[in-house]
Design an enzyme around this catalytic site. Structure first.
Site, short mmCIF file in Angstrom:
data_model
loop_
_atom_site.label_atom_id
_atom_site.label_comp_id
_atom_site.label_asym_id
_atom_site.label_seq_id
_atom_site.Cartn_x
_atom_site.Cartn_y
_atom_site.Cartn_z
N CYS A 2 0.83 -1.21 0.00
CA CYS A 2 0.00 0.00 0.00
C CYS A 2 0.87 1.27 0.00
O CYS A 2 2.01 1.25 0.45
CB CYS A 2 -0.87 0.03 1.24
SG CYS A 2 -1.82 -1.47 1.47
N ARG A 27 5.14 0.41 -6.17
CA ARG A 27 5.14 -0.44 -4.98
C ARG A 27 4.20 -1.63 -5.12
O ARG A 27 4.27 -2.57 -4.34
CB ARG A 27 4.69 0.39 -3.76
CG ARG A 27 5.72 1.40 -3.30
CD ARG A 27 5.12 2.33 -2.26
NE ARG A 27 4.69 1.63 -1.06
CZ ARG A 27 5.44 1.39 -0.01
NH1 ARG A 27 6.70 1.79 -0.02
NH2 ARG A 27 4.97 0.76 1.03
N TRP A 70 -3.09 -2.64 -1.38
CA TRP A 70 -2.68 -4.01 -1.72
C TRP A 70 -3.47 -4.88 -0.76
O TRP A 70 -3.24 -4.83 0.45
CB TRP A 70 -1.18 -4.14 -1.51
CG TRP A 70 -0.63 -5.52 -1.55
CD1 TRP A 70 -0.54 -6.42 -0.53
CD2 TRP A 70 -0.03 -6.16 -2.67
NE1 TRP A 70 0.06 -7.56 -0.94
CE2 TRP A 70 0.38 -7.44 -2.26
CE3 TRP A 70 0.19 -5.77 -4.00
CZ2 TRP A 70 1.01 -8.33 -3.11
CZ3 TRP A 70 0.82 -6.67 -4.84
CH2 TRP A 70 1.23 -7.94 -4.40
N ASN A 96 -1.84 2.10 6.00
CA ASN A 96 -0.93 1.01 5.60
C ASN A 96 -0.68 0.16 6.83
O ASN A 96 -0.58 0.68 7.94
CB ASN A 96 0.42 1.56 5.14
CG ASN A 96 0.34 2.19 3.76
OD1 ASN A 96 -0.70 2.16 3.12
ND2 ASN A 96 1.44 2.77 3.33
N GLY A 97 -0.52 -1.16 6.64
CA GLY A 97 -0.24 -2.04 7.77
C GLY A 97 -1.43 -2.94 8.06
O GLY A 97 -2.37 -3.02 7.25
N GLU A 480 19.75 -16.76 -7.66
CA GLU A 480 19.30 -15.42 -8.01
C GLU A 480 18.90 -15.35 -9.49
O GLU A 480 17.89 -14.73 -9.84
CB GLU A 480 20.41 -14.40 -7.68
CG GLU A 480 20.22 -12.99 -8.20
CD GLU A 480 18.99 -12.27 -7.63
OE1 GLU A 480 18.35 -12.78 -6.70
OE2 GLU A 480 18.68 -11.19 -8.16
N LYS A 484 15.21 -14.31 -10.77
CA LYS A 484 14.97 -13.19 -11.70
C LYS A 484 14.13 -13.65 -12.88
O LYS A 484 13.20 -13.00 -13.29
CB LYS A 484 16.34 -12.69 -12.18
CG LYS A 484 16.52 -11.24 -12.34
CD LYS A 484 16.80 -10.44 -11.10
CE LYS A 484 15.90 -10.60 -9.94
NZ LYS A 484 16.33 -9.94 -8.75
N GLU A 487 10.47 -14.42 -11.79
CA GLU A 487 9.73 -13.22 -11.40
C GLU A 487 9.18 -12.44 -12.58
O GLU A 487 8.04 -12.01 -12.55
CB GLU A 487 10.67 -12.25 -10.66
CG GLU A 487 10.83 -12.50 -9.21
CD GLU A 487 11.75 -11.44 -8.60
OE1 GLU A 487 11.33 -10.81 -7.64
OE2 GLU A 487 12.89 -11.27 -9.10
N HIS A 503 21.76 -35.40 -7.73
CA HIS A 503 20.94 -35.94 -6.64
C HIS A 503 19.45 -35.71 -6.87
O HIS A 503 18.65 -35.80 -5.94
CB HIS A 503 21.37 -35.34 -5.29
CG HIS A 503 22.79 -35.67 -4.96
ND1 HIS A 503 23.19 -36.91 -4.55
CD2 HIS A 503 23.92 -34.91 -5.04
CE1 HIS A 503 24.50 -36.92 -4.36
NE2 HIS A 503 24.97 -35.71 -4.65
N LYS A 603 7.02 -4.12 -4.65
CA LYS A 603 8.42 -3.70 -4.47
C LYS A 603 8.86 -3.82 -3.02
O LYS A 603 9.98 -4.22 -2.75
CB LYS A 603 8.58 -2.26 -4.96
CG LYS A 603 10.02 -1.77 -4.93
CD LYS A 603 10.91 -2.57 -5.86
CE LYS A 603 12.37 -2.19 -5.76
NZ LYS A 603 13.22 -3.22 -6.38
C1 F6R Z 1 13.70 -10.04 -6.09
C2 F6R Z 1 13.20 -9.09 -5.14
C3 F6R Z 1 12.76 -9.57 -3.80
C4 F6R Z 1 13.43 -8.71 -2.73
C5 F6R Z 1 12.89 -9.08 -1.34
C6 F6R Z 1 13.55 -8.29 -0.24
O1 F6R Z 1 13.96 -9.46 -7.33
O2 F6R Z 1 13.14 -7.92 -5.42
O3 F6R Z 1 13.05 -10.92 -3.63
O4 F6R Z 1 14.81 -8.92 -2.80
O5 F6R Z 1 11.50 -8.85 -1.31
O6 F6R Z 1 13.33 -6.93 -0.40
P1 F6R Z 1 14.20 -5.85 0.38
O7 F6R Z 1 15.59 -5.97 -0.13
O8 F6R Z 1 13.57 -4.54 0.06
O9 F6R Z 1 14.13 -6.21 1.84
#
Ligand code: F6R
Length: 608
Positions: A2, A27, A70, A96-97, A480, A484, A487, A503, A603
């Site tokens: 949010c 966000r 959200w 928010n929250g 990672e 990526k 996602e 394995h 985000k």
């Molecule tokens: C992956 C991604 C998420 C963040 C995770 C932690 O591309 O963006 O996996 O890495 O949500 O977010 P932060 O770093 O903001 O705590």
């Protein structure tokens, strides 16, 4: 997650509120709404643009609040969108929250005859405020009294039809800041909506509230004690949050990587002594150096950065390191010995709730907590005892790219610093510093090969599965790389340590299931090369990521090869991660997907 904006001042609030919501779109959200004092409220499920189109001419007033939601309690519908009001539509609230005891509050209010329109926790809160808001009580008193009965987290802004000359904002566990402009006051859950209007801000801390009028603002604790706040200056400008001519923020942010590595190291390398100078750790350094154990925590990409950090610190400094996903760490039985253990929390946004709670748990046990955080003034930055900022600049693309690289860079600096306090010699330290200093140029070289990666990604774009493999420093990069790809391109991808392949995952290999194998010429090159041969023997396609000079050799066993410049083995993750980011980006682009805002993702994840 949010987002909140609010305005009170001399101007019409509506344009700022709508623009502010647009700025907060990155966000992630599923509905949006606006309330302007003396104009009314409009809410829409879906995009901010839908809301903007619904705002009629003359919908104006000099104070207002707005929100992107959200969904957590109740579906993402127009009815459940914020702002919410009490039954009489006197008090309006954006939140928010999560209010944890909302069901109890709701039951108690229902018993007194209050009727509810929605299933949301926020409506329970606004009804509670209204129940305290009699003719003699100012709004801030009603808010204060209500918050005293609330369990949970909130960042709220409250407006009232009865007191149109004021907004009341409060924070507990959900960020809020006040922007001080020449024509009025701006409230927002992060800096992006405010940047165009002012750089002067006051960050609210947990347990604080602010009463804002056109004439000024007054920060108080929940117990009504006045709080003297410092006005801080935002360093990021609007330009920095624009795409700089790239089609997507994600590409812009990958292209910024060389500069980001420079910024993360700026003023922090000490070539003569072969060490790093991290001002944010200065006061706690003796305790960190004495640490017998380091626990690194974070979520998603930040957690994977932590896995590289584990190897870096163990290799360079010989301190045992454990890396734990924050959402797991916060519920584990604590076996931490506060005296000789240090927690390092990694978070780009500095707002991730699970990471924050893991920090609080560590603090409750008396541990020293450090943060590696990108957003200055964020909750994690302020909650930790000390830390190192990434200086990666704002990251708008939901998938983390440049911030991940900067996390690796900062961890390399911490590894070096601790290494020099241990048995790393000045000569080895200086050699490491030289390799660090060369990284921005190496990253530019990798980016200059983007066209090759794009062509390759186009050929593989129709895949439905992929395996990512690497060993030692490269295994977290394999995880990672897989994250990526899934996602942003929605391709099912798995990351594995290459040695683990036989394995289980090897059963998946067939011509339509390609593998991306990280095989730089490091201490495990030969072993990784054998893994490539095992995949090829089962008709699996292989894209190998290697170091300059090994392309031809790997071309004998792999279908495609991408090369990055050579560097110290412990620094190679910083370079090998870049082609994987570009690969994911170009695959998603070829598949025509909304790269900067992938479905279901946000985000910053400020709920559990
Ligand atoms: C992956 C991604 C998420 C963040 C995770 C932690 O591309 O963006 O996996 O890495 O949500 O977010 P932060 O770093 O903001 O705590």
């Amino acid at each position: 997650m949010c987002g909140i904006v609010g305005y009170i001042g001399k101007n019409n609030a509506t344009p700022f509120l709508i623009d502010g919501l647009r700025a907060l779109e990155y966000r992630g959200y599923d509905s949006a709404g606006i309330y302007v004092v003396s104009a009314g409220t409009i809410k829409r499920a879906g995009k901010v643009e839908e809301l903007a189109k619904s705002v009629p001419e003359g919908f104006s007033g000099t104070a207002g609040i707005a929100h992107t939601r959200w969904a957590t309690h109740g579906l993402p519908t127009e009815l459940n969108a914020h702002p919410h009001a009490d039954e009489s539509e006197t008090v309006w609230l954006v939140h928010n929250g999560i209010i944890e005891n909302y069901a109890e509050l709701r039951d108690a209010l229902s018993a007194k005859g209050v009727r509810f329109r929605t299933e949301t926790d926020t409506e329970a809160l606004v009804a509670l405020i209204a129940s305290k808001y009699d003719a003699k009580t100012p709004l801030e008193e009603a808010v204060r009294a209500a918050l005293a009965e609330v369990r949970g987290t909130y960042g709220i802004v409250v407006a009232s039809v009865r007191e149109p000359e004021k907004l009341v904002a409060a924070r507990f566990g959900s960020p809020l800041m006040l922007g001080i402009g020449t024509d009025g006051y701006y409230i927002a859950s992060d800096a992006t909506p405010i940047l165009k209007h002012t750089r002067e801000v006051v960050y609210l801390d947990d347990g604080e509230m602010v009463i804002v009028t056109r004439e000024g603002y007054d920060v108080r604790t929940r117990e009504h004690e006045p709080v003297k706040k410092t006005v801080e200056t935002l360093e990021w400008d609007v330009e920095a949050v624009q795409k700089k001519g790239h089609e997507h923020f994600m590409l812009k942010e990958i292209m910024e990587v060389p500069e980001v590595i420079e910024n993360s190291m700026r003023g922090r390398l000490v070539p003569d002594e072969g060490t790093a100078n991290l001002g944010g750790l200065r006061d706690v350094l003796p305790r960190v150096k004495r640490a017998k154990r380091i626990i690194i925590t974070g979520c998603g990409s930040a957690y994977y950065a932590g896995l590289v950090g584990e190897l870096l610190i163990e290799e360079l400094a010989g301190i045992p390191v454990e890396v734990e996903i924050a959402s797991e760490l916060r519920y584990r039985r604590p076996t931490m010995n506060p005296e000789d253990a240090v927690l390092i929390a990694i978070s780009q946004s500095g707002e991730t709730l699970d990471t924050l709670e893991a920090i609080k748990e560590a603090k409750r046990h008396g541990m020293l907590t450090l943060g590696i955080v990108n957003v200055v003034g964020s909750t994690i930055a302020r909650e930790t005892d000390a830390g190192v900022y990434n200086h990666a600049g704002p990251e708008i693309g939901v998938a983390s790219t440049k911030a991940f690289v900067s996390q690796l860079t900062v961890l390399s600096l911490i590894g070096l610093l601790l290494g020099r306090a241990d048995s790393l010699s000045a000569t080895d330290g200086s050699a490491f510093v030289r390799e660090l200093a060369a990284l921005p140029e190496h990253a530019r070289t990798v980016l200059s090969r983007a066209a090759h990666i794009e062509a390759l990604a186009k050929r593989y774009a129709s895949m439905e599965d992929a395996l990512f493999l690497g060993r030692k420093f490269q295994s977290p990069i394999a995880y990672e790389g897989a994250l990526k790809l899934k996602e942003i391109s929605y391709v099912h991808a798995e990351g594995y340590p290459a040695g683990e392949m036989k394995h289980g995952p090897i059963a998946l290999i067939e011509p339509a299931f390609p593998s991306v194998v990280l095989a730089p010429r490091d201490s495990l090159y030969e072993k990784t090369k054998s893994n490539i041969q095992e995949i090829r023997a089962r008709s699996g396609k292989v894209i190998a990521v290697t170091t300059d000079g090994s392309e031809e050799e790997l071309a004998q066993v792999a279908d495609d090869v991408i090369a990055v410049p050579k560097t110290h083995e412990a620094l190679l993750p910083i370079l090998t991660t870049i082609p994987l980011q570009l690969f994911a980006y170009y695959v998603a682009k070829e598949r025509g997907l909304p790269i900067d805002k992938p479905r279901n993702l946000a985000k910053s994840v400020t709920v559990e």
